[in-house]
Design a protein around this motif. Structure first.
Motif, PDB file in Angstrom:
ATOM      1  N   ILE A 172      51.202  13.492  46.100  1.00  0.00           N
ATOM      2  CA  ILE A 172      51.104  14.714  45.280  1.00  0.00           C
ATOM      3  C   ILE A 172      50.576  15.877  46.134  1.00  0.00           C
ATOM      4  O   ILE A 172      51.086  16.998  46.068  1.00  0.00           O
ATOM      5  CB  ILE A 172      50.214  14.481  44.026  1.00  0.00           C
ATOM      6  N   ALA A 173      49.579  15.586  46.985  1.00  0.00           N
ATOM      7  CA  ALA A 173      49.007  16.653  47.825  1.00  0.00           C
ATOM      8  C   ALA A 173      50.063  17.194  48.798  1.00  0.00           C
ATOM      9  O   ALA A 173      50.182  18.414  48.973  1.00  0.00           O
ATOM     10  CB  ALA A 173      47.801  16.121  48.589  1.00  0.00           C
ATOM     11  N   LEU A 174      50.844  16.292  49.415  1.00  0.00           N
ATOM     12  CA  LEU A 174      51.820  16.736  50.412  1.00  0.00           C
ATOM     13  C   LEU A 174      53.001  17.475  49.767  1.00  0.00           C
ATOM     14  O   LEU A 174      53.371  18.565  50.207  1.00  0.00           O
ATOM     15  CB  LEU A 174      52.317  15.542  51.241  1.00  0.00           C
ATOM     16  N   ALA A 175      53.570  16.873  48.727  1.00  0.00           N
ATOM     17  CA  ALA A 175      54.698  17.548  48.064  1.00  0.00           C
ATOM     18  C   ALA A 175      54.187  18.817  47.380  1.00  0.00           C
ATOM     19  O   ALA A 175      54.835  19.874  47.443  1.00  0.00           O
ATOM     20  CB  ALA A 175      55.352  16.611  47.056  1.00  0.00           C
ATOM     21  N   GLY A 176      52.999  18.729  46.768  1.00  0.00           N
ATOM     22  CA  GLY A 176      52.418  19.878  46.058  1.00  0.00           C
ATOM     23  C   GLY A 176      52.144  21.041  47.002  1.00  0.00           C
ATOM     24  O   GLY A 176      52.376  22.198  46.650  1.00  0.00           O
ATOM     25  N   GLY A 177      51.662  20.746  48.216  1.00  0.00           N
ATOM     26  CA  GLY A 177      51.402  21.804  49.198  1.00  0.00           C
ATOM     27  C   GLY A 177      52.683  22.544  49.544  1.00  0.00           C
ATOM     28  O   GLY A 177      52.720  23.781  49.592  1.00  0.00           O
ATOM     29  N   ASN A 178      53.767  21.792  49.746  1.00  0.00           N
ATOM     30  CA  ASN A 178      55.059  22.420  50.062  1.00  0.00           C
ATOM     31  C   ASN A 178      55.568  23.233  48.871  1.00  0.00           C
ATOM     32  O   ASN A 178      56.080  24.335  49.031  1.00  0.00           O
ATOM     33  CB  ASN A 178      56.092  21.343  50.426  1.00  0.00           C
ATOM     34  N   ILE A 179      55.419  22.656  47.660  1.00  0.00           N
ATOM     35  CA  ILE A 179      55.879  23.357  46.447  1.00  0.00           C
ATOM     36  C   ILE A 179      55.088  24.666  46.278  1.00  0.00           C
ATOM     37  O   ILE A 179      55.654  25.706  45.920  1.00  0.00           O
ATOM     38  CB  ILE A 179      55.749  22.419  45.211  1.00  0.00           C
ATOM     39  N   ALA A 180      53.779  24.625  46.599  1.00  0.00           N
ATOM     40  CA  ALA A 180      52.936  25.826  46.463  1.00  0.00           C
ATOM     41  C   ALA A 180      53.473  26.958  47.344  1.00  0.00           C
ATOM     42  O   ALA A 180      53.449  28.124  46.936  1.00  0.00           O
ATOM     43  CB  ALA A 180      51.497  25.489  46.846  1.00  0.00           C
ATOM     44  N   ILE A 181      53.980  26.603  48.527  1.00  0.00           N
ATOM     45  CA  ILE A 181      54.520  27.643  49.431  1.00  0.00           C
ATOM     46  C   ILE A 181      55.750  28.298  48.783  1.00  0.00           C
ATOM     47  O   ILE A 181      55.847  29.523  48.695  1.00  0.00           O
ATOM     48  CB  ILE A 181      54.886  27.038  50.811  1.00  0.00           C
ATOM     49  N   VAL A 182      56.673  27.447  48.280  1.00  0.00           N
ATOM     50  CA  VAL A 182      57.911  27.976  47.677  1.00  0.00           C
ATOM     51  C   VAL A 182      57.573  28.850  46.465  1.00  0.00           C
ATOM     52  O   VAL A 182      58.063  29.978  46.336  1.00  0.00           O
ATOM     53  CB  VAL A 182      58.863  26.823  47.267  1.00  0.00           C
ATOM     54  N   VAL A 183      56.711  28.342  45.586  1.00  0.00           N
ATOM     55  CA  VAL A 183      56.359  29.064  44.359  1.00  0.00           C
ATOM     56  C   VAL A 183      55.651  30.380  44.696  1.00  0.00           C
ATOM     57  O   VAL A 183      55.921  31.421  44.085  1.00  0.00           O
ATOM     58  CB  VAL A 183      55.510  28.164  43.418  1.00  0.00           C
ATOM     59  N   SER A 184      54.784  30.353  45.713  1.00  0.00           N
ATOM     60  CA  SER A 184      54.064  31.574  46.094  1.00  0.00           C
ATOM     61  C   SER A 184      55.013  32.654  46.604  1.00  0.00           C
ATOM     62  O   SER A 184      54.802  33.838  46.357  1.00  0.00           O
ATOM     63  CB  SER A 184      53.025  31.272  47.173  1.00  0.00           C
ATOM     64  N   VAL A 185      56.064  32.229  47.302  1.00  0.00           N
ATOM     65  CA  VAL A 185      57.056  33.213  47.762  1.00  0.00           C
ATOM     66  C   VAL A 185      57.806  33.763  46.547  1.00  0.00           C
ATOM     67  O   VAL A 185      57.979  34.979  46.395  1.00  0.00           O
ATOM     68  CB  VAL A 185      58.038  32.584  48.785  1.00  0.00           C
ATOM     69  N   LEU A 186      58.214  32.878  45.641  1.00  0.00           N
ATOM     70  CA  LEU A 186      58.966  33.310  44.455  1.00  0.00           C
ATOM     71  C   LEU A 186      58.150  34.264  43.586  1.00  0.00           C
ATOM     72  O   LEU A 186      58.686  35.204  43.002  1.00  0.00           O
ATOM     73  CB  LEU A 186      59.393  32.091  43.612  1.00  0.00           C
ATOM     74  N   LEU A 187      56.823  34.047  43.518  1.00  0.00           N
ATOM     75  CA  LEU A 187      55.965  34.892  42.684  1.00  0.00           C
ATOM     76  C   LEU A 187      55.498  36.145  43.420  1.00  0.00           C
ATOM     77  O   LEU A 187      54.768  36.963  42.861  1.00  0.00           O
ATOM     78  CB  LEU A 187      54.730  34.091  42.211  1.00  0.00           C
ATOM     79  N   GLY A 188      55.867  36.263  44.678  1.00  0.00           N
ATOM     80  CA  GLY A 188      55.482  37.441  45.468  1.00  0.00           C
ATOM     81  C   GLY A 188      54.040  37.385  45.956  1.00  0.00           C
ATOM     82  O   GLY A 188      53.501  38.384  46.424  1.00  0.00           O
ATOM     83  N   ILE A 189      53.409  36.227  45.855  1.00  0.00           N
ATOM     84  CA  ILE A 189      52.032  36.071  46.354  1.00  0.00           C
ATOM     85  C   ILE A 189      52.054  36.095  47.888  1.00  0.00           C
ATOM     86  O   ILE A 189      51.189  36.674  48.535  1.00  0.00           O
ATOM     87  CB  ILE A 189      51.384  34.754  45.823  1.00  0.00           C
ATOM     88  N   VAL A 190      53.068  35.442  48.455  1.00  0.00           N
ATOM     89  CA  VAL A 190      53.287  35.488  49.904  1.00  0.00           C
ATOM     90  C   VAL A 190      54.455  36.430  50.146  1.00  0.00           C
ATOM     91  O   VAL A 190      55.527  36.248  49.591  1.00  0.00           O
ATOM     92  CB  VAL A 190      53.585  34.070  50.461  1.00  0.00           C
ATOM     93  N   LYS A 191      54.182  37.492  50.931  1.00  0.00           N
ATOM     94  CA  LYS A 191      55.251  38.494  51.176  1.00  0.00           C
ATOM     95  C   LYS A 191      55.562  38.587  52.666  1.00  0.00           C
ATOM     96  O   LYS A 191      54.706  38.324  53.485  1.00  0.00           O
ATOM     97  CB  LYS A 191      54.788  39.859  50.700  1.00  0.00           C
TER      98      LYS A 191
END
Ligand code: HEM
Length: 229
Positions: free
Chosen positions: A210-229
């Motif tokens: 969960i930590a490994l897949a979740g960490g990767n998912i957090a990156i994708v979601v953060s880009v989609l939400l504009g948190i990471v620009k």
């Protein structure tokens, strides 16, 4: 004399690999190496949250290692090839041992993750090929905005493509199940299993996956939400 000793060692290694246990051991060892890569890769990628310069510097530092990077890439490729070969051979052995398919498949105690290993494995392999074309080679038809060395910008622009984001999210879900069952089976293969500790090992495997897949998912979601620009 030395040649004879080498011959006998090689013969013993081959005999060991011929048995199911040998193939399972190869799967466990190469799986552990690939799992190590997933951890290091995620730790590197999480630097995307530290601002644009960090990930680019990290990419540059990796490339500056020169021959060492190629040795690591070669080792990874060998591990992936051995992992897939042993998986296919185990699948063939299983099919040979049970040539008559069950009339009706009754779900057993095997988990959902274990039953989907032969689906999640090829999906992850296909993802890696796509991922290399997306972020490493920057194939124009796949990542039209790719700029050599601009790792942060390539990542953000690449994951802003809705189809790419969906592909990443879907594969990371598969990765979760693959890692969960893979880590759990690895413990069994290397003999670190005892009925008393089974629930603990299963919980640890689930937490790590969960930590490994979740960490990767957090990156994708953060880009989609504009948190990471
Ligand atoms: C959201 C998840 C992921 C993101 C954002 C991501 C991002 C990246 C980026 C930006 C690069 C290029 C690095 C550079 O050029 O310096 C890269 C390379 C790579 N990624 Fe990923 N990655 C992800 C998941 C994965 C997964 C799950 C795997 C394997 C199972 C993987 C395997 C690789 C490989 C093999 C390379 C090439 C490394 C090299 O040749 O140096 N990635 N990734």
């Amino acid at each position: 004399m030395a040649t004879a000793a080498l011959d006998s060692k090689l013969h013993r290694t081959l005999r060991f690999y011929e048995a199911t246990n040998g193939k399972k051991t190869v799967m466990a060892l190469t799986g552990a190496a690939l799992w190590g890569f997933v951890i290091i890769h995620l730790l590197g990628n999480l630097q995307v949250f530290l601002g644009p310069g960090k990930l680019d510097q990290y990419g540059e530092a990796l490339r500056a290692t020169g021959a060492l990077l190629w040795v690591a890439r070669g080792g990874l490729l060998v591990c992936a090839a051995l992992h897939i070969t042993a998986a296919l051979q185990l699948m063939a052995l299983k099919a040979k041992a049970r040539p008559q398919p069950y009339v009706k498949k009754v779900p057993t105690t095997s988990s959902y993750a274990s039953r989907t290993m032969y689906l999640s494995g090829p999906v992850i392999l296909a993802f890696i090929i796509y991922h290399l074309m997306h972020f490493t080679f920057g194939v124009p038809g796949i990542h039209p905005d790719f700029v050599e060395g601009a790792v942060h910008a390539n990542l953000v622009k690449g994951l802003s493509q809705p189809l790419a984001a969906v592909l990443y999210l879907a594969t990371m879900s598969m990765l979760l199940f693959h890692l969960y069952h893979g880590i759990w089976s690895m413990f069994q293969t290397i003999g670190l299993s005892h009925p008393r500790y089974t629930p603990l090992v299963k919980k640890a495997a689930a937490g790590i996956a969960i930590a490994l897949a979740g960490g990767n998912i957090a990156i994708v979601v953060s880009v989609l939400l504009g948190i990471v620009k």
